[in-house]
Design a protein around this motif. Structure first.
Motif, PDB file in Angstrom:
ATOM      1  N   CYS A 127       0.840  -1.212   0.000  1.00  0.00           N
ATOM      2  CA  CYS A 127       0.000   0.000   0.000  1.00  0.00           C
ATOM      3  C   CYS A 127       0.867   1.251   0.000  1.00  0.00           C
ATOM      4  O   CYS A 127       0.574   2.223  -0.708  1.00  0.00           O
ATOM      5  N   ALA A 128       1.929   1.236   0.793  1.00  0.00           N
ATOM      6  CA  ALA A 128       2.820   2.397   0.846  1.00  0.00           C
ATOM      7  C   ALA A 128       3.507   2.619  -0.494  1.00  0.00           C
ATOM      8  O   ALA A 128       3.596   3.750  -0.980  1.00  0.00           O
ATOM      9  N   LEU A 129       3.982   1.545  -1.103  1.00  0.00           N
ATOM     10  CA  LEU A 129       4.685   1.671  -2.379  1.00  0.00           C
ATOM     11  C   LEU A 129       3.758   2.144  -3.489  1.00  0.00           C
ATOM     12  O   LEU A 129       4.173   2.894  -4.379  1.00  0.00           O
ATOM     13  N   SER A 130       2.501   1.739  -3.448  1.00  0.00           N
ATOM     14  CA  SER A 130       1.575   2.124  -4.508  1.00  0.00           C
ATOM     15  C   SER A 130       1.263   3.614  -4.478  1.00  0.00           C
ATOM     16  O   SER A 130       0.764   4.164  -5.472  1.00  0.00           O
ATOM     17  N   LEU A 131       1.571   4.291  -3.375  1.00  0.00           N
ATOM     18  CA  LEU A 131       1.337   5.728  -3.280  1.00  0.00           C
ATOM     19  C   LEU A 131       2.559   6.550  -3.671  1.00  0.00           C
ATOM     20  O   LEU A 131       2.450   7.756  -3.866  1.00  0.00           O
ATOM     21  N   PHE A 132       3.716   5.918  -3.788  1.00  0.00           N
ATOM     22  CA  PHE A 132       4.960   6.618  -4.091  1.00  0.00           C
ATOM     23  C   PHE A 132       4.885   7.159  -5.519  1.00  0.00           C
ATOM     24  O   PHE A 132       4.803   6.397  -6.483  1.00  0.00           O
ATOM     25  N   GLU A 133       4.898   8.481  -5.676  1.00  0.00           N
ATOM     26  CA  GLU A 133       4.659   9.072  -6.989  1.00  0.00           C
ATOM     27  C   GLU A 133       5.603   8.561  -8.076  1.00  0.00           C
ATOM     28  O   GLU A 133       5.152   8.246  -9.188  1.00  0.00           O
ATOM     29  N   PRO A 134       6.908   8.476  -7.835  1.00  0.00           N
ATOM     30  CA  PRO A 134       7.770   7.939  -8.898  1.00  0.00           C
ATOM     31  C   PRO A 134       7.382   6.531  -9.337  1.00  0.00           C
ATOM     32  O   PRO A 134       7.477   6.203 -10.527  1.00  0.00           O
ATOM     33  N   LEU A 135       6.928   5.701  -8.404  1.00  0.00           N
ATOM     34  CA  LEU A 135       6.497   4.353  -8.781  1.00  0.00           C
ATOM     35  C   LEU A 135       5.185   4.391  -9.550  1.00  0.00           C
ATOM     36  O   LEU A 135       5.012   3.674 -10.543  1.00  0.00           O
ATOM     37  N   THR A 301      15.804  15.100 -14.870  1.00  0.00           N
ATOM     38  CA  THR A 301      15.366  14.008 -14.010  1.00  0.00           C
ATOM     39  C   THR A 301      13.877  14.173 -13.808  1.00  0.00           C
ATOM     40  O   THR A 301      13.432  14.927 -12.945  1.00  0.00           O
ATOM     41  N   TRP A 302      13.089  13.491 -14.635  1.00  0.00           N
ATOM     42  CA  TRP A 302      11.652  13.547 -14.459  1.00  0.00           C
ATOM     43  C   TRP A 302      11.279  12.894 -13.137  1.00  0.00           C
ATOM     44  O   TRP A 302      12.027  12.071 -12.598  1.00  0.00           O
ATOM     45  N   VAL A 303      10.106  13.234 -12.637  1.00  0.00           N
ATOM     46  CA  VAL A 303       9.688  12.729 -11.331  1.00  0.00           C
ATOM     47  C   VAL A 303       9.758  11.207 -11.264  1.00  0.00           C
ATOM     48  O   VAL A 303      10.186  10.641 -10.251  1.00  0.00           O
ATOM     49  N   LEU A 332       7.060  12.506  -0.956  1.00  0.00           N
ATOM     50  CA  LEU A 332       7.163  12.048  -2.340  1.00  0.00           C
ATOM     51  C   LEU A 332       5.925  11.273  -2.791  1.00  0.00           C
ATOM     52  O   LEU A 332       5.851  10.831  -3.936  1.00  0.00           O
ATOM     53  N   CYS A 333       4.954  11.113  -1.899  1.00  0.00           N
ATOM     54  CA  CYS A 333       3.680  10.509  -2.270  1.00  0.00           C
ATOM     55  C   CYS A 333       2.630  11.571  -2.595  1.00  0.00           C
ATOM     56  O   CYS A 333       1.545  11.239  -3.080  1.00  0.00           O
ATOM     57  N   THR A 334       2.911  12.825  -2.315  1.00  0.00           N
ATOM     58  CA  THR A 334       1.883  13.858  -2.359  1.00  0.00           C
ATOM     59  C   THR A 334       1.729  14.555  -3.696  1.00  0.00           C
ATOM     60  O   THR A 334       0.762  15.286  -3.896  1.00  0.00           O
ATOM     61  N   SER A 335       2.699  14.419  -4.604  1.00  0.00           N
ATOM     62  CA  SER A 335       2.685  15.148  -5.881  1.00  0.00           C
ATOM     63  C   SER A 335       2.693  16.652  -5.657  1.00  0.00           C
ATOM     64  O   SER A 335       2.183  17.422  -6.485  1.00  0.00           O
TER      65      SER A 335
END
Length: 458
Positions: A127-135, A301-303, A332-335
């Motif tokens: 769940c945490a990783l799925s919110l990480f914007e770069p991912l 370096t794109w997001v 880094l999850c907030t955009s």
């Protein structure tokens, strides 16, 4: 199994996970952040135009956009299997490959400790990783950065375990697909691992030579023209460009000597800190520092390229700083940088519009590098029978001073990031329409593409 925060019963934990999965799914499906596989469509269209239509690799453009293929020729050769399948099959394959690469990367970064947390800990981390914007962007763009990260971290695992015979192959392949991972060859040289550096260099050269045999015209055009054509890269001042060059461009500073001076300072700091990490036997920290540096010194370096920051969070957790890792990860999850999509001027634009760059720079300067990666630091005292026995207080002192391992703190990061990300995941504070998205699929072609397929050097 180690105790994790949350309900005590399996039923309660299952209900919590289901609630988190629902929240993450709703957020992902409703917030206009999906990229519609744009980069993958660049790869797919390029390969099919080349193989089936007799087109040239670097002439293809996604219909209705000015965006085309700008990676080295070996990347196009490696993507040739896409010419045998349909687009939807290519998308499914890209998802599976990215999931596999993410699994490999996390396995290297966490070690065997994840087993102590069972399904509950794995679900929280997912769940945490799925919110990480770069991912999020990497998956929805259909990008290749996770694959490159897995290749590079495989070499990290080999070096950390002492199995150095094959070390360098992953780095060499990654450098042949994109140029930025070549900095890891520099790490091998800084660390004095000349054999591994030679292997990486040899693999990169061999892969590039193979591409020259398969596509001689494309290779000649790339190395003599496309690589140096900055108009193919995209707008340096675009808010998604979270590199040092992006910061300068948004400030209106176009001086190359200023950028070169900053790059030299960053490289000097990286070399110094990486040598310290290697001297302490902390290869994960050395690789994390190199990933941070690559993001800073690359012209663009794109997001979504910030997946290279993932090793840094693992190092922070291992060093006993899960709260710091969780807080930075949550940002880094907030955009949040997209608040300055239209205007990054002023003090707020300088601080907020470049926030991911500041996080990357702070990690480079402050990442702990002295801890051993997995096991406790060995004692320097001899265990000979003739040595004076330690005092009764020694075990307690040693235990208190040792750094915790990955398995004792990874849950803190996952939980903190998941909780903060779900609450603030939409974190823009305002909704954005699809027309504000930086992809050719969601808005008309512009001069500032976020898609990293529109740049050659990273």
């Amino acid at each position: 199994m180690r105790r994790l925060p949350g309900p005590g019963s399996d039923r309660g934990r299952l209900l919590l996970i289901l609630a988190l999965v629902t929240a993450v799914t709703v957020f992902t499906a409703t917030v206009p952040l999906l990229r519609d596989w744009f980069d993958l469509r660049v790869y797919y269209g390029t390969v099919n135009s080349w193989i089936h239509d007799g087109g040239r690799v670097y002439d293809y453009r996604v219909p209705g956009t000015p965006y085309g293929f700008t990676y080295p020729p070996f990347a196009a050769v490696a993507m040739l299997p896409m010419a045998l399948v349909g687009l939807h099959t290519a998308i499914a394959a890209a998802l599976l490959l990215n999931l596999t690469a993410l699994t490999v990367a996390l396995r290297v970064l966490t070690g065997p400790g994840w087993r102590r947390y069972g399904w509950y800990g794995v679900a929280l981390a997912a769940c945490a990783l799925s919110l990480f914007e770069p991912l999020r962007d990497t998956f929805s763009f259909g990008q290749v950065n996770l694959l490159l990260l897995a290749l590079v971290l495989t070499d990290c695992a080999l070096l950390a375990s002492g199995h150095t015979r094959w070390a360098g192959i992953g780095i060499g392949l990654a450098a042949a697909v994109k140029l930025t991972p070549a900095l890891f060859i520099g790490l091998l040289l800084v660390a004095g691992r000349r054999r591994a550096a030679a292997v990486a260099t040899g693999v990169a050269v061999a892969a590039t030579g193979c591409a020259a045999l398969v596509a001689p015209d494309a290779s000649r055009f790339y190395w003599t023209h496309a690589l140096w054509d900055t108009t193919r890269v995209g707008g340096l001042d675009y808010v998604s460009n979270q590199s040092l060059q992006g910061v300068l461009a948004r400030l209106g500073v176009e001086s190359r000597p200023v950028w070169a001076a900053l790059v030299l300072l960053v490289l000097g700091c990286w070399a110094w800190r990486s040598r310290r990490a290697v001297a302490a036997g902390n290869w994960p920290a050395a690789f994390a520092l190199t990933g941070l540096t690559a993001c800073l010194v690359s012209p663009i370096t794109w997001v979504h390229h910030l997946v290279w920051l993932l090793p840094s969070f693992a190092v922070l957790v291992r060093a006993g700083h899960p709260r710091v890792a969780g807080a930075l990860y949550a940002v880094l999850c907030t955009s949040v940088v997209w608040l300055w999509f239209d205007d990054a001027s002023g003090v707020d634009g300088f601080l907020g519009g470049n926030l991911y760059t500041w996080i990357t720079l702070c990690l480079l300067l402050g990442l702990p590098v002295g801890q051993l990666p997995e096991r406790r630091r060995p004692r320097s005292r001899s265990t000979s029978a003739t040595e004076t026995p330690p005092s009764a207080a020694a075990p307690a002192t040693t235990a208190a001073s040792d750094q915790p391992g990955v398995s004792s703190s990874v849950a803190g990061t996952a939980t903190a990031a998941a909780a903060t990300g779900v609450a603030g995941g939409p974190g823009l504070g305002r909704s954005r329409s699809a027309s504000s998205e930086p992809t050719g699929s969601t808005r008309p072609a512009a001069t500032n593409p976020q898609s990293s397929s529109s740049r050659a050097s990273s």
